[in-house]
Design an enzyme around this catalytic site. Structure first.
Site, PDB file in Angstrom:
ATOM      1  N   CYS A  50     -10.946  -2.518  -4.242  1.00 41.31           N
ATOM      2  CA  CYS A  50     -10.067  -3.541  -4.811  1.00 41.31           C
ATOM      3  C   CYS A  50     -10.844  -4.772  -5.269  1.00 41.31           C
ATOM      4  CB  CYS A  50      -8.995  -3.950  -3.808  1.00 41.31           C
ATOM      5  SG  CYS A  50      -7.703  -2.710  -3.634  1.00 41.31           S
TER       6      CYS A  50
ATOM      7  N   GLU B   4      -3.083  -4.401  -3.243  1.00 41.79           N
ATOM      8  CA  GLU B   4      -3.585  -5.239  -4.336  1.00 41.79           C
ATOM      9  C   GLU B   4      -3.458  -4.512  -5.671  1.00 41.79           C
ATOM     10  OE1 GLU B   4      -5.048  -4.437  -1.525  1.00 41.79           O
ATOM     11  OE2 GLU B   4      -6.313  -6.052  -0.748  1.00 41.79           O
TER      12      GLU B   4
ATOM     13  N   ASN C  82       0.847  -1.195   0.000  1.00 44.49           N
ATOM     14  CA  ASN C  82       0.000   0.000   0.000  1.00 44.49           C
ATOM     15  C   ASN C  82       0.882   1.245   0.000  1.00 44.49           C
ATOM     16  OD1 ASN C  82       0.662  -0.890   2.663  1.00 44.49           O
ATOM     17  ND2 ASN C  82      -0.790   0.560   3.517  1.00 44.49           N
ATOM     18  N   ILE C  83       0.474   2.229  -0.770  1.00 45.65           N
ATOM     19  CA  ILE C  83       1.220   3.481  -0.886  1.00 45.65           C
ATOM     20  C   ILE C  83       0.264   4.612  -0.509  1.00 45.65           C
ATOM     21  CG2 ILE C  83       2.517   4.993  -2.426  1.00 45.65           C
ATOM     22  CD1 ILE C  83       2.990   2.419  -4.183  1.00 45.65           C
ATOM     23  N   GLU C  84       0.537   5.212   0.631  1.00 44.96           N
ATOM     24  CA  GLU C  84      -0.377   6.232   1.135  1.00 44.96           C
ATOM     25  C   GLU C  84       0.116   7.627   0.818  1.00 44.96           C
ATOM     26  OE1 GLU C  84      -1.932   3.645   4.957  1.00 44.96           O
ATOM     27  OE2 GLU C  84      -0.817   5.478   5.295  1.00 44.96           O
TER      28      GLU C  84
ATOM     29  N   CYS D 115      -3.947   0.862  -2.697  1.00 40.42           N
ATOM     30  CA  CYS D 115      -3.898  -0.371  -1.905  1.00 40.42           C
ATOM     31  C   CYS D 115      -2.830  -1.315  -2.469  1.00 40.42           C
ATOM     32  CB  CYS D 115      -5.243  -1.071  -1.937  1.00 40.42           C
ATOM     33  SG  CYS D 115      -6.594  -0.128  -1.219  1.00 40.42           S
TER      34      CYS D 115
ATOM     35  N   CYS E  62     -10.267  -4.384   0.110  1.00 37.68           N
ATOM     36  CA  CYS E  62     -11.360  -3.435   0.349  1.00 37.68           C
ATOM     37  C   CYS E  62     -12.354  -3.534  -0.810  1.00 37.68           C
ATOM     38  CB  CYS E  62     -10.800  -2.020   0.488  1.00 37.68           C
ATOM     39  SG  CYS E  62     -10.236  -1.290  -1.066  1.00 37.68           S
TER      40      CYS E  62
HETATM   41 ZN   LIG Z   1      -8.108  -1.812  -1.530  1.00 42.90          ZN
END
Ligand SMILES: [Zn+2]
Length: 136
Positions: free
Chosen positions: A97, A58, A46-48, A56, A94
């Site tokens: 995704c 995925e 995940n890259i925020e 996410c 989520c």
């Molecule tokens: Zn997701």
């Protein structure tokens, strides 16, 4: 699917989640390992960023595979943990995704997650996680 291969996917997802993470807002690192039909495995996390456009694990993993020309996928392993906790816990894609996965895979595409506290692998198909998905 072969149990050894499932364990390999989970192991690679854990490794990528433990390296170079970019989750400074949630402190929740998520790793994914995607198995393509040709046997290639791609990993991602995940890259925020500040705001609601974070990526996410995925989808970052699929982005790598798709940009490399992959078109057919067998399975993905997803694991996650809080940075202040040592063990990974059961984590599933989520809603966003799930829709994304359903558009780039077949209904029997497998999603694995691992709960390190229970030492248990959970397994689903995308059709189980997103029945009656949206299609154009
Ligand atoms: Zn997701």
């Amino acid at each position: 699917m072969d149990n050894e291969l499932i364990l390999k996917l989970i192991s690679e997802a854990k490794t990528v989640a433990n390296q170079n993470f970019c989750c400074k807002y949630s402190n929740f690192t998520v790793g994914a390992a995607l198995l393509c039909e040709d046997g290639t495995i791609y990993t991602g996390f995940n890259i925020e960023n500040h705001g609601i456009q974070s990526i996410c694990a995925e989808r970052s993993t699929f982005a790598k595979a798709l940009t490399e020309g992959q078109k057919e996928f067998k399975a993905i392993a997803v694991v996650a943990r809080n940075l202040n906790e040592a063990k990974f816990k059961k984590t599933l894609p989520c809603g966003y995704c799930r829709q994304f996965l359903s558009e780039y895979t077949t209904p029997d595409f497998k999603i694995y997650t691992y709960d390190e506290i229970e030492d248990k692998i959970y397994s689903y198909t995308i059709a189980e996680l997103l029945p009656e998905s949206f299609n154009l």
